[in-house]
Structures are given as structure tokens and as C-alpha cells.
Design a protein around this motif. Sequence first.
Motif, PDB file in Angstrom:
ATOM      1  N   MET A 176      56.547  23.348  54.181  1.00 10.77           N
ATOM      2  CA  MET A 176      57.781  23.411  53.407  1.00 10.77           C
ATOM      3  C   MET A 176      57.807  24.662  52.546  1.00 10.77           C
ATOM      4  SD  MET A 176      59.312  21.013  50.413  1.00 10.77           S
ATOM      5  CE  MET A 176      59.119  22.307  49.182  1.00 10.77           C
ATOM      6  N   LYS A 177      59.003  25.218  52.366  1.00  9.60           N
ATOM      7  CA  LYS A 177      59.192  26.388  51.521  1.00  9.60           C
ATOM      8  C   LYS A 177      60.376  26.136  50.594  1.00  9.60           C
ATOM      9  CE  LYS A 177      60.489  31.294  51.860  1.00  9.60           C
ATOM     10  NZ  LYS A 177      60.859  32.386  52.798  1.00  9.60           N
ATOM     11  N   SER A 178      60.276  26.629  49.353  1.00 11.33           N
ATOM     12  CA  SER A 178      61.404  26.533  48.426  1.00 11.33           C
ATOM     13  C   SER A 178      61.207  27.493  47.270  1.00 11.33           C
ATOM     14  CB  SER A 178      61.552  25.098  47.883  1.00 11.33           C
ATOM     15  OG  SER A 178      60.603  24.839  46.858  1.00 11.33           O
ATOM     16  N   ASP A 179      62.261  27.645  46.470  1.00  9.00           N
ATOM     17  CA  ASP A 179      62.160  28.294  45.167  1.00  9.00           C
ATOM     18  C   ASP A 179      61.969  27.206  44.117  1.00  9.00           C
ATOM     19  OD1 ASP A 179      62.520  30.757  46.285  1.00  9.00           O
ATOM     20  OD2 ASP A 179      64.650  30.912  45.767  1.00  9.00           O
ATOM     21  N   THR A 180      61.273  27.536  43.051  1.00 11.07           N
ATOM     22  CA  THR A 180      61.041  26.560  41.987  1.00 11.07           C
ATOM     23  C   THR A 180      61.286  27.188  40.624  1.00 11.07           C
ATOM     24  OG1 THR A 180      59.394  25.081  40.975  1.00 11.07           O
ATOM     25  CG2 THR A 180      58.569  27.086  42.020  1.00 11.07           C
ATOM     26  N   GLN A 181      61.872  26.393  39.707  1.00 10.88           N
ATOM     27  CA  GLN A 181      62.133  26.803  38.328  1.00 10.88           C
ATOM     28  C   GLN A 181      61.875  25.628  37.394  1.00 10.88           C
ATOM     29  OE1 GLN A 181      66.309  28.192  39.576  1.00 10.88           O
ATOM     30  NE2 GLN A 181      65.922  29.410  37.722  1.00 10.88           N
ATOM     31  N   SER A 182      61.703  25.918  36.115  1.00 12.81           N
ATOM     32  CA  SER A 182      61.556  24.860  35.120  1.00 12.81           C
ATOM     33  C   SER A 182      62.054  25.358  33.772  1.00 12.81           C
ATOM     34  CB  SER A 182      60.095  24.412  35.010  1.00 12.81           C
ATOM     35  OG  SER A 182      59.294  25.472  34.513  1.00 12.81           O
ATOM     36  N   ARG A 183      62.296  24.400  32.873  1.00 12.52           N
ATOM     37  CA  ARG A 183      62.649  24.746  31.492  1.00 12.52           C
ATOM     38  C   ARG A 183      62.247  23.585  30.589  1.00 12.52           C
ATOM     39  NH1 ARG A 183      69.311  24.173  31.456  1.00 12.52           N
ATOM     40  NH2 ARG A 183      69.386  21.949  31.999  1.00 12.52           N
ATOM     41  N   LEU A 184      61.794  23.906  29.387  1.00 11.34           N
ATOM     42  CA  LEU A 184      61.445  22.909  28.386  1.00 11.34           C
ATOM     43  C   LEU A 184      62.715  22.601  27.591  1.00 11.34           C
ATOM     44  CD1 LEU A 184      59.146  21.200  27.271  1.00 11.34           C
ATOM     45  CD2 LEU A 184      58.621  23.054  25.676  1.00 11.34           C
ATOM     46  N   ALA A 185      63.454  21.598  28.075  1.00 11.49           N
ATOM     47  CA  ALA A 185      64.762  21.288  27.491  1.00 11.49           C
ATOM     48  C   ALA A 185      64.648  20.841  26.043  1.00 11.49           C
ATOM     49  CB  ALA A 185      65.447  20.216  28.324  1.00 11.49           C
ATOM     50  N   SER A 186      63.557  20.173  25.684  1.00  9.46           N
ATOM     51  CA  SER A 186      63.393  19.699  24.301  1.00  9.46           C
ATOM     52  C   SER A 186      63.217  20.849  23.326  1.00  9.46           C
ATOM     53  CB  SER A 186      62.207  18.737  24.213  1.00  9.46           C
ATOM     54  OG  SER A 186      61.040  19.309  24.782  1.00  9.46           O
ATOM     55  N   ASP A 187      62.898  22.046  23.821  1.00  9.92           N
ATOM     56  CA  ASP A 187      62.815  23.248  22.976  1.00  9.92           C
ATOM     57  C   ASP A 187      63.998  24.184  23.199  1.00  9.92           C
ATOM     58  OD1 ASP A 187      60.499  22.325  21.929  1.00  9.92           O
ATOM     59  OD2 ASP A 187      59.187  23.830  22.854  1.00  9.92           O
ATOM     60  N   ASN A 188      65.023  23.679  23.916  1.00  4.25           N
ATOM     61  CA  ASN A 188      66.212  24.484  24.229  1.00  4.25           C
ATOM     62  C   ASN A 188      65.867  25.780  24.958  1.00  4.25           C
ATOM     63  OD1 ASN A 188      68.104  22.689  22.943  1.00  4.25           O
ATOM     64  ND2 ASN A 188      67.378  23.469  20.968  1.00  4.25           N
ATOM     65  N   ALA A 189      64.846  25.728  25.794  1.00  3.78           N
ATOM     66  CA  ALA A 189      64.426  26.913  26.542  1.00  3.78           C
ATOM     67  C   ALA A 189      65.336  27.130  27.747  1.00  3.78           C
ATOM     68  CB  ALA A 189      62.987  26.759  26.998  1.00  3.78           C
ATOM     69  N   ASP A 190      65.435  28.373  28.174  1.00  3.67           N
ATOM     70  CA  ASP A 190      66.202  28.713  29.367  1.00  3.67           C
ATOM     71  C   ASP A 190      65.365  28.443  30.624  1.00  3.67           C
ATOM     72  OD1 ASP A 190      68.385  29.564  27.883  1.00  3.67           O
ATOM     73  OD2 ASP A 190      67.608  31.621  27.719  1.00  3.67           O
ATOM     74  N   TRP A 191      66.060  28.415  31.769  1.00  4.30           N
ATOM     75  CA  TRP A 191      65.366  28.265  33.035  1.00  4.30           C
ATOM     76  C   TRP A 191      64.459  29.471  33.272  1.00  4.30           C
ATOM     77  CZ3 TRP A 191      65.119  23.975  35.816  1.00  4.30           C
ATOM     78  CH2 TRP A 191      66.146  23.029  35.708  1.00  4.30           C
ATOM     79  N   SER A 192      63.284  29.195  33.782  1.00  2.00           N
ATOM     80  CA  SER A 192      62.399  30.289  34.177  1.00  2.00           C
ATOM     81  C   SER A 192      62.975  30.993  35.398  1.00  2.00           C
ATOM     82  CB  SER A 192      61.007  29.747  34.498  1.00  2.00           C
ATOM     83  OG  SER A 192      61.068  28.831  35.590  1.00  2.00           O
ATOM     84  N   ALA A 193      62.498  32.197  35.661  1.00  2.00           N
ATOM     85  CA  ALA A 193      62.956  32.931  36.839  1.00  2.00           C
ATOM     86  C   ALA A 193      62.506  32.204  38.107  1.00  2.00           C
ATOM     87  CB  ALA A 193      62.386  34.347  36.830  1.00  2.00           C
ATOM     88  N   PRO A 194      63.328  32.162  39.147  1.00  2.00           N
ATOM     89  CA  PRO A 194      62.923  31.498  40.394  1.00  2.00           C
ATOM     90  C   PRO A 194      61.694  32.161  41.005  1.00  2.00           C
ATOM     91  CG  PRO A 194      65.276  31.996  40.399  1.00  2.00           C
ATOM     92  CD  PRO A 194      64.686  32.723  39.240  1.00  2.00           C
ATOM     93  N   THR A 195      60.751  31.335  41.440  1.00  2.00           N
ATOM     94  CA  THR A 195      59.579  31.829  42.152  1.00  2.00           C
ATOM     95  C   THR A 195      59.415  31.037  43.446  1.00  2.00           C
ATOM     96  OG1 THR A 195      58.114  30.325  40.927  1.00  2.00           O
ATOM     97  CG2 THR A 195      58.368  32.565  40.062  1.00  2.00           C
TER      98      THR A 195
END
Length: 381
Positions: A234-253
Motif C-alpha cells: 500500500m502507498k499513501s500520503d500521510t499528515q497529522s496535526r495536534l488539534a488540542s494545540d491548534n496546530a496546523d496540518w503537517s506537510a504531506p509525506t
Amino acid sequence: MNWQNPKQQAVSLLACALFASSGQAAEFNWSGFLTLAAGKTLSGSVQGQNEVGINCPCMISDFSQSGVIDSSWDFAADSKLGLQGNLQLSEQLSLTAQLVSRGARDWDPNLEWVYAGWQLGDSDLIQVGRKRLPLFYFSEQQDVSFTYPWVHLPPQTYGWEAVNYNGINWNHSFQAGDWSGLVNTFAGSETRKDNDYMKIYNGIDSETDTRWRKIIGAEVLMNRDWFEGRLMLMKSDTQSRLASDNADWSAPTEQMLFGASGLIDYQDWIVSAELFFSDRTESYGRDLAYTLTTGKRLDGWVWYLTHGLYQQKINAMNPLELTTEADQEKHRLSSAVVRFDVSSAAAVKIQLDHWQDGGGQWFKQTYGDANALSISYDRVF
């Protein structure tokens, strides 16, 4: 491809299916499963409340759902109740939905599956909607504990940020001599808000969102007599963000995931092996996990021994600035399980786990080593 959330999918699929099957008699069937599992740590290297808010000694039993066994007997970590309904609208068209309530998630009901299926002849099936992401051998039935040996699936292998996906898959079954085979290709995306997996690392009160986009993959299963083998890529892009700290989405990797498994069930002996590998070079590094199991049927009981390993390899130059000494994760789990089938639809299991940590400072100080005992009653109905 812009997939809807599960509730929107359910309404859309139902409307389309009812329109397509107007004038035909529909047939509804349902089934369910139940696991009542109690667990307790017997000892461990970490004492008291750890950094993420869990009372230790403690042991992770289910990464994906933040199931953790602590020093008190508790039903929360691995207990669950599920109901699945299937609406057969015609010989070719069906609707399936599955609702699961887990102790690890305060028994809040969650719509895990909702998809439409179109049967194209005897060998081909197309499904559209929300389904389980087929990363592992037991992915599709991972909530139905009756179908596998353990009280909880081996956490070294069966733990990842995404469990389901919204998309489409095509199943093609075939026969090759004495071999039976299945090819499943799938594509879609997943956004998991307030991801339970990340509470293991960011704290039980944290809220972390995870996004997998451009998912594309395939799995192949082959079986003959007493052997079954499986490969997955399987292949995909992945992102995350710490919503409880109001952080933005990380860059897709980009990530690449690979899985392989084999099962031998010969006379009274059962032997299985599963390997999982991920390449996240653009993010932090690579992951390797495996599980080996041997089982023996004896006088109505089945006895199992399992050993599993999870190990990270962190790149020296990674954008998250992780270091091997502090952040690298490595741990082993050795388990002894005994199972007794009360009936053809119910089983009792007892499991003893020995968790041995060999990673960096953070995991060692937060979870460390542990020994745990779990007991479960599993039923399908």
C-alpha cells in the motif's frame, strides 16, 4: 477523490441502493459479536502516573484504540460489542453497516463500516463506502475476537494510526490448479479526528488528527489444503496535526507499507507468522514488526505461544528532529494463551503477556517493561 464522512455515506448509499432496487423484495440479515475482557498488570518497571496520564505499571494492548491495561482489574482495554446488518436488495446489490462500541472509547458507538456491494458474476465483487483498511491478516475481523487465538491482537504488529478508509475496492477470486486465490485492490482516503492511537504518545487528554490521502494498494491471498499465504502493498500520503494545540496540518509525506503472512493448520498443530514493514523516510524513518505463533489442540483446549517485535529505525536527518537515544521505539511481547471453545459460537481465553522494552528514553520512562494477565469471554451471534 473527495469521500464523504461515514454518516453522509450511509445516507447516500442507502438512497442510491433503494433507487437501484425499486420494485424488488429486499432481505435483511444481522449478526453480532461480543468480547468481555478483563485485564491487569502484575508488575512493571514504571510506577505511578506516567507522562501521558496513565497509572502504571501499564501495558498497551491495542494501539489503534488506545487500549491500555493498568494495575487494576478493568474491562475497558479490550471489551467491545458490535452489530452488523446486511440488506440484500437484489442478487447483485447489497448494503452493509457495522456499529461497534468499545470499552477503550468509553463505550461510545462508532460506525466502522458502511458500504454498498455489487456482485459482478461469480468471481468479482465491487464495494464502495467505508471499510476496514486491509493492512494485516486479521484486519477485516480484528474486532471479532472469537475468530483469532488471543484476547487482544499482538500489539507489536496490529497497531497503526488508520484503521478504516473511505473508498472503493475490487475483489477478484480465482482458481489456479489446487490453489484458491483472491486479489483485492483498493483506493481511497481517511481522516481520523481525535485519533485514539496518538493518545498513547501525546496524552489521554490530547486531540490529534490524522489524514491519509491517495491511498492505493492491493493484497493477494492464496490457500491450499492446510496452508494460507498473504501479501499486501500500500502507498499513501500521510499528515497529522495536534488539534488540542491548534496546530496546523503537517506537510504531506509519502509512506509505503508492506505486509506478508503465512498460516499452517495441520492436524492438531497451528503455526503462523506475520511481517509488517513501513517506509516513512520522508517523515522519520522505517518500521519493522513481526509476530510468530505456535498452537496445539489438546483435549478440547488450544494452547498458544506467541512472540512479537516492533522496531523503529530513525533517520539521522529527519524533519521531526527525533533521535535514536531518546525517541526510537523498540519492544518485544511474549505471550502464552489458552483457549477453550464453550460452543461453536463462544470461547473463553486466558492470556499472560511479558512486555520487554528496548527502545529510547521516552518509551522506557513512560511505559517500560510489564507483565499482564487478561481473561476474556468471546461470542458471536
